[in-house]
Each structure stands twice: as structure tokens, then as C-alpha cells.
Scaffold this motif. Sequence first.
Motif, PDB file in Angstrom:
ATOM      1  N   ALA A  46      28.825   6.786   9.360  1.00  0.00           N
ATOM      2  CA  ALA A  46      27.948   5.619   9.476  1.00  0.00           C
ATOM      3  C   ALA A  46      28.730   4.391   9.939  1.00  0.00           C
ATOM      4  O   ALA A  46      28.247   3.618  10.780  1.00  0.00           O
ATOM      5  N   LEU A  47      29.943   4.208   9.410  1.00  0.00           N
ATOM      6  CA  LEU A  47      30.773   3.070   9.800  1.00  0.00           C
ATOM      7  C   LEU A  47      31.137   3.146  11.281  1.00  0.00           C
ATOM      8  O   LEU A  47      30.973   2.175  12.026  1.00  0.00           O
ATOM      9  N   LEU A  48      31.588   4.304  11.719  1.00  0.00           N
ATOM     10  CA  LEU A  48      31.974   4.459  13.125  1.00  0.00           C
ATOM     11  C   LEU A  48      30.760   4.341  14.049  1.00  0.00           C
ATOM     12  O   LEU A  48      30.845   3.721  15.111  1.00  0.00           O
ATOM     13  N   ASP A  49      29.630   4.909  13.638  1.00  0.00           N
ATOM     14  CA  ASP A  49      28.406   4.784  14.442  1.00  0.00           C
ATOM     15  C   ASP A  49      28.005   3.323  14.587  1.00  0.00           C
ATOM     16  O   ASP A  49      27.595   2.883  15.668  1.00  0.00           O
ATOM     17  N   ARG A  50      28.138   2.566  13.507  1.00  0.00           N
ATOM     18  CA  ARG A  50      27.760   1.144  13.534  1.00  0.00           C
ATOM     19  C   ARG A  50      28.687   0.357  14.462  1.00  0.00           C
ATOM     20  O   ARG A  50      28.227  -0.501  15.217  1.00  0.00           O
ATOM     21  N   VAL A  51      29.980   0.673  14.430  1.00  0.00           N
ATOM     22  CA  VAL A  51      30.927   0.011  15.334  1.00  0.00           C
ATOM     23  C   VAL A  51      30.572   0.330  16.781  1.00  0.00           C
ATOM     24  O   VAL A  51      30.539  -0.561  17.634  1.00  0.00           O
ATOM     25  N   ARG A  52      30.272   1.581  17.064  1.00  0.00           N
ATOM     26  CA  ARG A  52      29.897   1.977  18.428  1.00  0.00           C
ATOM     27  C   ARG A  52      28.610   1.282  18.866  1.00  0.00           C
ATOM     28  O   ARG A  52      28.468   0.881  20.017  1.00  0.00           O
ATOM     29  N   GLU A  53      27.658   1.181  17.942  1.00  0.00           N
ATOM     30  CA  GLU A  53      26.362   0.572  18.244  1.00  0.00           C
ATOM     31  C   GLU A  53      26.489  -0.930  18.505  1.00  0.00           C
ATOM     32  O   GLU A  53      25.883  -1.457  19.441  1.00  0.00           O
ATOM     33  N   LEU A  54      27.267  -1.621  17.695  1.00  0.00           N
ATOM     34  CA  LEU A  54      27.382  -3.077  17.795  1.00  0.00           C
ATOM     35  C   LEU A  54      28.421  -3.531  18.824  1.00  0.00           C
ATOM     36  O   LEU A  54      28.341  -4.648  19.312  1.00  0.00           O
ATOM     37  N   GLY A  55      29.383  -2.656  19.122  1.00  0.00           N
ATOM     38  CA  GLY A  55      30.460  -3.026  20.021  1.00  0.00           C
ATOM     39  C   GLY A  55      30.162  -2.706  21.471  1.00  0.00           C
ATOM     40  O   GLY A  55      29.285  -1.909  21.786  1.00  0.00           O
ATOM     41  N   GLU A  56      30.922  -3.334  22.327  1.00  0.00           N
ATOM     42  CA  GLU A  56      30.837  -3.086  23.768  1.00  0.00           C
ATOM     43  C   GLU A  56      32.085  -2.309  24.175  1.00  0.00           C
ATOM     44  O   GLU A  56      33.204  -2.805  24.032  1.00  0.00           O
ATOM     45  N   PRO A  57      31.922  -1.074  24.663  1.00  0.00           N
ATOM     46  CA  PRO A  57      33.094  -0.266  25.020  1.00  0.00           C
ATOM     47  C   PRO A  57      33.945  -0.950  26.086  1.00  0.00           C
ATOM     48  O   PRO A  57      33.424  -1.512  27.041  1.00  0.00           O
ATOM     49  N   LEU A  58      35.239  -0.879  25.901  1.00  0.00           N
ATOM     50  CA  LEU A  58      36.170  -1.369  26.915  1.00  0.00           C
ATOM     51  C   LEU A  58      36.459  -0.227  27.886  1.00  0.00           C
ATOM     52  O   LEU A  58      36.381   0.950  27.514  1.00  0.00           O
ATOM     53  N   PRO A  59      36.800  -0.536  29.127  1.00  0.00           N
ATOM     54  CA  PRO A  59      37.144   0.520  30.084  1.00  0.00           C
ATOM     55  C   PRO A  59      38.293   1.385  29.552  1.00  0.00           C
ATOM     56  O   PRO A  59      39.174   0.888  28.827  1.00  0.00           O
ATOM     57  N   ALA A  60      38.281   2.651  29.909  1.00  0.00           N
ATOM     58  CA  ALA A  60      39.310   3.585  29.426  1.00  0.00           C
ATOM     59  C   ALA A  60      40.712   3.150  29.803  1.00  0.00           C
ATOM     60  O   ALA A  60      41.670   3.442  29.084  1.00  0.00           O
ATOM     61  N   ASP A  61      40.857   2.438  30.915  1.00  0.00           N
ATOM     62  CA  ASP A  61      42.186   2.017  31.344  1.00  0.00           C
ATOM     63  C   ASP A  61      42.592   0.649  30.783  1.00  0.00           C
ATOM     64  O   ASP A  61      43.666   0.142  31.093  1.00  0.00           O
ATOM     65  N   ALA A  62      41.755   0.053  29.935  1.00  0.00           N
ATOM     66  CA  ALA A  62      42.085  -1.237  29.318  1.00  0.00           C
ATOM     67  C   ALA A  62      43.189  -1.045  28.290  1.00  0.00           C
ATOM     68  O   ALA A  62      43.175  -0.082  27.527  1.00  0.00           O
TER      69      ALA A  62
END
Length: 92
Positions: A46-62
Motif C-alpha cells: 500500500a505504501l509503495l502503491d501510494r508513492v507511485r500514485e502520488l509521484g511523478e516518475p523520473l526518466p530512467a536515465d535521470a
Amino acid sequence: MVVRIMGEGQVRLADRHLAALNELDDELLAETESGDETAFRRTLGALLDRVRELGEPLPADALEPSDLILPSPDATLAEVRALLRDDGLIPG
């Protein structure tokens, strides 16, 4: 704030979301202390899902420094215990 989920990558997360994440973090801390594997799995997910839901993914090469590092979804209770501080995974 930049959050890394081990084995997945990084997301940019607004500080305003920390209070909601801290509630799950407090639950996770209690479950790791009690050794309740079933509850631990549920809350970590649930914690990781919430982080994924609320966060904006950074590019893989960032390559930005992470302000917070969270365990992978398949981390064991022992691995998470090793990452915990007195106030959990998320400073509060």
C-alpha cells in the motif's frame, strides 16, 4: 522530494503528501516490530502503491540524488527492519 523505490526507479513527490505516507509508514513500523508478515506485506504494498500514485516518475536515465529510499516490493521483514530508523522509513 525525490523518492527511490529500490529495484524500480525514482519518482518526484510533493512534500504535501508526506503526512498521508507517514500514516502507512507508522503502520509498517508497528508490523515490522510485531513480526506480522501478512500485515507487513499488505502495508508495504500500500505504501509503495501510494508513492507511485502520488509521484511523478523520473526518466530512467535521470541521476538525481534521492531524498528518500524505500525498499522493493519483495523486500523481507528483516531487510526492511535494517532500513528503519526510529521514526520509520519516512522522516516525520
